[in-house]
Design an enzyme around this catalytic site. Structure first.
Site, PDB file in Angstrom:
ATOM      1  N   SER A 142      -1.214  10.501 -38.265  1.00 46.37           N
ATOM      2  CA  SER A 142      -0.009  11.205 -38.691  1.00 46.37           C
ATOM      3  C   SER A 142      -0.207  11.688 -40.117  1.00 46.37           C
ATOM      4  O   SER A 142      -0.987  11.094 -40.886  1.00 46.37           O
ATOM      5  CB  SER A 142       1.209  10.275 -38.635  1.00 46.37           C
ATOM      6  OG  SER A 142       2.350  10.884 -39.223  1.00 46.37           O
ATOM      7  N   TYR A 155       5.804   2.390 -41.000  1.00 42.98           N
ATOM      8  CA  TYR A 155       5.205   3.402 -40.114  1.00 42.98           C
ATOM      9  C   TYR A 155       4.017   4.062 -40.805  1.00 42.98           C
ATOM     10  O   TYR A 155       2.934   4.195 -40.206  1.00 42.98           O
ATOM     11  CB  TYR A 155       6.238   4.452 -39.728  1.00 42.98           C
ATOM     12  CG  TYR A 155       5.642   5.567 -38.901  1.00 42.98           C
ATOM     13  CD1 TYR A 155       5.307   5.358 -37.563  1.00 42.98           C
ATOM     14  CD2 TYR A 155       5.389   6.819 -39.459  1.00 42.98           C
ATOM     15  CE1 TYR A 155       4.736   6.370 -36.810  1.00 42.98           C
ATOM     16  CE2 TYR A 155       4.819   7.834 -38.712  1.00 42.98           C
ATOM     17  CZ  TYR A 155       4.498   7.610 -37.381  1.00 42.98           C
ATOM     18  OH  TYR A 155       3.925   8.609 -36.641  1.00 42.98           O
TER      19      TYR A 155
END
Length: 247
Positions: A142, A155
């Protein structure tokens, strides 16, 4: 060039979003797909759609946080098609919270899926790739694994982990064993993730981000590019973001 035809590709998180889009794209190029996910109904929809277009795909219900079940996913692909050429680690969770929220359960869920889930499937597939002297591990990272932001600390940490693991895999396995490793780092993607947030403030912020999101099919095209390379070429890291995303 189409080096994807007849490659056996295992994809986790394949029931929706990026995973389902990638499964469709690979099957559309003649790849042989085994899609793993917890969502049995979503898997069936994905597989039925591929088969209706003349492609080849099989579903496998799996919780990647369970090492035994991750092994069974890989074993199923080998029994079905004889090998695994590509593993695409895509199953993931994303929760937003501030550190002061002390959201320990959500932190642990992300660690279990985004870290342990990836390690479990790598552990399952790697012995066969080492024995064969070839293979490709594609890890969905990501942009949050390159720059951390408020409200997404854990995250982001899990995705920094994915980037580090992928780099280490490449350095240890590529030159000596011919096994490629690629990290794909998407920005804001239209997967409906913002609707799954329970906290109203986080959901509102995520809803604003979702307005600039690009479609999962854009990420699937990047995956195709990475795996449709000759054996002597590795795409190390691809960053993909909406044009209007500023971070």
């Amino acid at each position: 060039m189409n080096s994807i035809r007849n490659k056996v590709v295992v994809i986790t998180g394949a029931s929706s979003g990026i995973g389902a889009a990638t499964a469709r794209a690979i099957a559309g190029r003649g790849g042989l797909v085994v899609g793993g996910a917890l969502d049995e109904a979503g898997l069936a929809t994905m597989v039925d759609g591929i088969r209706a277009e003349g492609g080849t795909a099989d579903p496998f219900v799996v919780d990647v946080t369970d090492p035994a079940r991750a092994q069974e996913l890989v074993d199923f692909a080998v029994e079905r098609f004889g090998t695994v050429d590509v593993l695409i680690n895509n199953a993931g969770l994303m929760f937003f919270s501030s550190w002061k929220d002390l959201a320990l359960d959500e932190w642990n869920q992300m660690i279990d899926v985004n870290i342990r889930g990836y390690l479990n499937t790598i552990h399952a597939v790697l012995p066969r790739m080492l024995e064969r002297g070839s293979g490709h591990i594609v890890n969905m990272a990501s942009l949050a694994g390159h720059v951390a932001h408020t409200g997404a600390g854990v995250y982001s940490a899990t995705k920094f982990f994915v980037s580090a693991v992928t780099d280490s895999l490449r350095k240890e396995l590529s030159a000596e064993h011919g096994i490629r490793a690629t990290a794909i780092s998407p920005g804001v993607i239209n997967t409906g993730w913002e609707t799954k947030l329970s906290d109203p403030t986080a959901r509102a912020s995520a809803g604003e981000l979702a307005k600039i999101a690009i479609e999962p099919e854009s990420v699937a095209l990047a995956v195709l590019y990475a795996i449709d390379q000759p054996a002597e070429v590795t795409i190390n890291d691809l960053l993909i973001s909406p044009t209007r995303q500023v971070w």
